[in-house]
Design a protein around this motif. Structure first.
Motif, PDB file in Angstrom:
ATOM      1  N   THR A 118      45.064  41.137  38.330  1.00 57.07           N
ATOM      2  CA  THR A 118      43.747  40.584  38.006  1.00 57.07           C
ATOM      3  C   THR A 118      43.905  39.479  36.971  1.00 57.07           C
ATOM      4  O   THR A 118      44.611  39.645  35.975  1.00 57.07           O
ATOM      5  N   THR A 200      38.759  36.374  38.505  1.00 63.20           N
ATOM      6  CA  THR A 200      37.353  36.369  38.102  1.00 63.20           C
ATOM      7  C   THR A 200      37.156  35.157  37.199  1.00 63.20           C
ATOM      8  O   THR A 200      37.722  35.087  36.108  1.00 63.20           O
ATOM      9  N   LYS A 206      34.390  35.269  42.059  1.00 67.54           N
ATOM     10  CA  LYS A 206      35.719  35.834  42.322  1.00 67.54           C
ATOM     11  C   LYS A 206      36.389  35.131  43.503  1.00 67.54           C
ATOM     12  O   LYS A 206      35.727  34.717  44.451  1.00 67.54           O
TER      13      LYS A 206
END
Length: 296
Positions: A118, A200, A206
């Motif tokens: 992420t 993000t 996203k």
């Protein structure tokens, strides 16, 4: 003819001997030796130059500079450190085969199997060991969707960064990408085999990219997985594909100013007509051939 045979025979015997080693697989500067008793011995047959021994079972990388000692008339392998970013990249992929990674992927079904990374432009303290490119920090998923150049360049950057191929050494950078490919191939047999990058952006939108063994030099943008800051699917090539286009049918609400306009421009760029109105809501339908959208 006899002289030629005398030269070829030892070479053939050496090739057979190398192929008969059950635990070692050579791939140009890389040697696979799982549960390796002696990485140094595993590196010696690779020939002169930098060699990295990969032990997937023990999650270890060991590097050697292999050279021929003319005084003692034998090959020797001198230990050399593996750059930290390459070590981290190797362990990141192996972690993707663990039970923890499977549980994490279950919570993010769009990520698929394997390693999940992420990213955020303002990643505090570089917490996941991946530097975000400065030139992209103010971007949104709409920017990525609408520019093939931005998509490709970001994908290439992500692949290089996640492989640790940013050492300043062309030799180590090339080996880093080869290690990533070998590790992904190995992890594919353990339920992994890919790296999914979930970005993000600052506006909450996203974007998904994925790295696979088939193309470790560029993370590939994942069509149909982009979302705006409210969670709406963002139109990309998937809205013009008869297989995936029906998933765009439904009701949309746009909570961020300007997102509806950006959404409509993206849809129209891929051939989807959008009837404009005055509200922050929109409805899309699928007629079997095309998606049609109408702003309330």
């Amino acid at each position: 003819m006899k002289a030629l045979s005398a030269v070829l025979l030892p070479a053939a015997l050496l090739a057979i001997a190398l192929l008969s080693l059950p635990t070692n697989a050579r791939a140009g500067g890389l040697v696979e030796c799982n549960n390796c008793v002696s990485p140094r011995d595993a590196a010696l047959p690779s020939g002169a130059g930098l060699t990295v021994v990969m032990d997937f079972e023990r999650a270890r990388l060991t590097a050697f500079n292999v050279e021929y000692d003319r005084e003692f008339r034998k090959w020797r392998a001198l230990p050399t450190p593996v750059p930290n970013q390459i070590q981290m990249a190797f362990l990141r992929i192996l972690d993707g085969t663990s039970a923890f990674a499977k549980e994490r992927n279950h919570a993010s079904p769009n990520a698929g199997g394997g390693t999940v990374v992420t990213l955020h432009p303002d990643n505090p303290g570089n917490s996941n060991g991946v530097n975000f490119p400065d030139s992209y920090k103010s971007s949104t998923t709409f920017d990525i969707v609408n520019s093939a150049t931005m998509r490709t360049r970001l994908g290439q950057y992500l692949a290089t960064e996640l492989a640790g191929a940013n050492t300043g050494s062309p030799t180590w950078n090339g080996i880093a990408l080869s290690i990533q490919q070998a590790a992904l191939n190995w992890s594919s047999m353990k339920g992994g085999g890919s790296i999914t990058i979930i970005i993000t952006w600052r506006d909450g939108s996203k974007t998904l990219y994925r790295i696979t063994p088939e193309n470790v030099g560029e993370a590939k943008y994942q069509n149909g997985e982009s979302r705006d800051g409210t969670g709406n699917m963002v139109p990309d090539e998937s809205i013009a594909d008869p297989i995936t286009a029906p998933s765009y049918a439904g009701e949309y609400y746009f909570g961020r100013e300007g997102d509806l306009d950006r959404w409509a421009r993206s849809a129209q760029m891929y051939g989807v007509p959008v009837q404009r109105g005055d509200s922050s809501r929109m409805s899309c339908s699928w007629d079997g051939r095309t998606v049609y959208c109408r702003q309330y």
